[in-house]
Scaffold this motif. Structure first.
Motif, short mmCIF file in Angstrom:
data_model
loop_
_atom_site.label_atom_id
_atom_site.label_comp_id
_atom_site.label_asym_id
_atom_site.label_seq_id
_atom_site.Cartn_x
_atom_site.Cartn_y
_atom_site.Cartn_z
N TYR A 98 0.89 -1.02 0.12
CA TYR A 98 0.12 -0.01 -0.09
C TYR A 98 0.91 1.36 -0.05
CZ TYR A 98 -4.76 -1.81 0.96
OH TYR A 98 -6.10 -2.32 0.67
N GLY A 100 0.93 5.42 0.76
CA GLY A 100 0.71 6.87 1.11
C GLY A 100 1.32 7.81 0.55
N MET A 127 -2.72 6.04 -2.15
CA MET A 127 -3.62 7.17 -1.79
C MET A 127 -2.69 8.38 -1.57
SD MET A 127 -5.61 7.76 1.70
CE MET A 127 -6.20 9.35 2.34
N GLU A 349 -6.33 12.05 7.80
CA GLU A 349 -6.00 11.44 6.55
C GLU A 349 -5.13 10.16 6.84
OE1 GLU A 349 -3.41 13.31 3.85
OE2 GLU A 349 -1.94 14.31 5.42
N PHE A 353 -6.11 6.30 5.73
CA PHE A 353 -5.19 5.46 5.31
C PHE A 353 -5.02 4.18 6.00
CE2 PHE A 353 -0.68 4.38 4.26
CZ PHE A 353 -0.73 3.70 3.01
N SER A 356 -7.56 1.67 5.66
CA SER A 356 -7.63 1.03 4.50
C SER A 356 -6.82 -0.10 4.56
CB SER A 356 -7.56 1.96 3.30
OG SER A 356 -8.49 2.85 3.45
N VAL A 363 -8.78 2.93 -0.65
CA VAL A 363 -8.33 4.26 -0.24
C VAL A 363 -9.13 5.45 -0.56
CG1 VAL A 363 -5.88 3.49 0.25
CG2 VAL A 363 -6.56 4.63 -1.98
N ASP A 366 -7.89 7.92 -4.27
CA ASP A 366 -7.00 7.01 -5.09
C ASP A 366 -6.14 7.28 -6.17
OD1 ASP A 366 -8.48 7.59 -7.40
OD2 ASP A 366 -10.14 5.83 -7.11
#
Length: 410
Positions: A98, A100, A127, A349, A353, A356, A363, A366
């Motif tokens: 993932y 961020g 994200m 935020e 994240f 998720s 997210v 996206d």
């Protein structure tokens, strides 16, 4: 649902170090398992802060690919310089992590398409960490728009109006990347703080899309004057010419007929403002005076005396406070807790994240949003360079935007 996740931090300058220490490390279900920065001292200092916080010592490296190779890492937080955002994010998605990624503009349309294609090939969510989408006013206005208070939204505007002259001028000694950007580029270089909340209001990529833009730049005089007055006479910057115009104005047209106005204003003396403005057939919101004007016979009588109503946003809180902020205020009742990093926006935020990541789900901002919003920098640069001509905005969703999606912040 995972009870706890392990993350890697890539990029530990001012922003990354602040987020790690004051936001991420306040969350007991998130372990900073790896820290990385091109500057070894920054990575080592971050590791020290993790241990001082009573957490296990993280892996330390100057090569982000070593972080991506760690099988125990669930997610990577990318807080590098703007230029490396897309490269690191793409490599992280390919590694099955993932992502961020902090905000900033793109440098080419090709890297935006690479970001989208990588997500579609790997299925690894990415994200954009646009904290302003989680701002209290922004979310309340979004809630009011969805409830029909504003009627048909016609126009939105926003700006990144932030005096950054000292930060830009100190780029060499502070190892801060903005200096190089302002010397080399002329564009809307930081579009997402203003555009992100507007995109949510206008359903961009979720039933609507941006079609084209026109950008215009003023001359660049602010940094030259500031350096002349504030820096030593023998400073090499005294001889530099800045490419970045002091004011960049960008106008955008949307598929449903709405218009957007963005303003970049970072090299002249001024107070901070994002200038968030939403205007519809029934109401208007103005961030700079924190007022909401709702059409009524009574309010029309105040047409020339509306200044008396500035600050009336508080009277709308009880009915229209967004559920995300209701939950946040219930969780953090003390003012000092509420002010955690940008008045709570950063905490919200990152909480979204990490939730998720823990759930293994999508997210809230996206990869299509990230590519679309970041592309504005490239497109504004093109428009300015060609005499402020209209430039088409690509559809990074390739038609998926026409189908309205579930409420992102429902």
């Amino acid at each position: 649902m995972k009870e706890k996740i392990k993350i890697g931090m890539v990029g530990l300058g001012h922003r990354g170090a602040m987020l790690m220490r004051y936001v991420i490390m306040t969350m007991e279900d998130v372990e900073v398992a790896a820290v990385c920065d091109l500057y070894k001292d920054r990575a080592e200092d971050a590791a020290k802060k993790v241990e001082e916080g009573g957490r296990p010592a993280p892996f330390v490296t100057t090569d982000y690919k070593e972080v991506l190779a760690m099988p125990e890492i669930d997610a990577v937080v990318v807080t590098t310089s703007w230029r490396d955002h897309f490269k690191v994010s793409i490599d992280a998605m390919k590694a099955g992590k993932y992502v961020g990624c902090e905000v900033g503009g793109a440098y080419s349309l090709e890297e935006c398409w690479q970001l989208v294609r990588t997500y579609e090939e790997t299925g690894s969510p990415c994200m954009m960490m646009e904290n302003c989408c989680f701002g209290r006013e922004e979310l309340m206005v979004l809630n009011m728009v969805k409830k029909g208070v504003f009627g048909d939204v016609i126009h939105c505007s926003g700006g990144y109006r932030h005096d950054l002259r000292d930060e830009i001028a100190g780029g060499v000694e502070d190892r801060q990347y903005r200096l190089g950007e302002y010397l080399a580029r002329n564009c809307e270089n930081y579009p997402t703080h203003e555009l992100g909340p507007i995109a949510r209001v206008l359903d961009i990529n979720h039933g609507n899309r941006m079609l084209s833009l026109v950008s215009m730049s003023s001359k660049a005089a602010g940094m030259r004057e500031y350096i002349s007055a504030e820096r030593p006479a023998d400073d090499p910057l005294q001889k530099c010419e800045f490419a970045q115009g002091d004011i960049v104005t960008t106008m955008i047209r949307c598929a449903r007929g709405e218009t957007i106005l963005l303003t970049l204003d970072t090299t002249l003396p001024r107070p901070y403002s994002r200038g968030f403005h939403v205007q519809g057939t029934k109401a208007m919101f103005e961030e700079d005076n924190l007022s909401i004007y709702v059409d009524s016979a009574e309010n029309r009588k105040l047409h020339f005396r509306w200044k008396d109503q500035w600050g009336n946003v508080e009277s709308f809180r009880e009915e229209y406070e967004h559920p995300i902020w209701k939950d946040f205020l219930a969780r953090f009742s003390r003012e000092e807790d509420i002010m955690i990093a940008h008045g709570g926006m950063d905490w919200l935020e990152f909480r979204a994240f990490f939730d998720s990541v823990k759930a293994g789900g999508p997210v809230p901002i996206d990869v299509y949003d990230m590519a679309t919003w970041a592309s504005i920098s490239v497109l504004s640069e093109q428009s300015i360079a060609q005499g402020s001509i209209p430039v088409a905005i690509p559809d990074f969703t390739e038609g998926k935007w026409v189908t309205p999606s579930a409420e992102v912040f429902a």
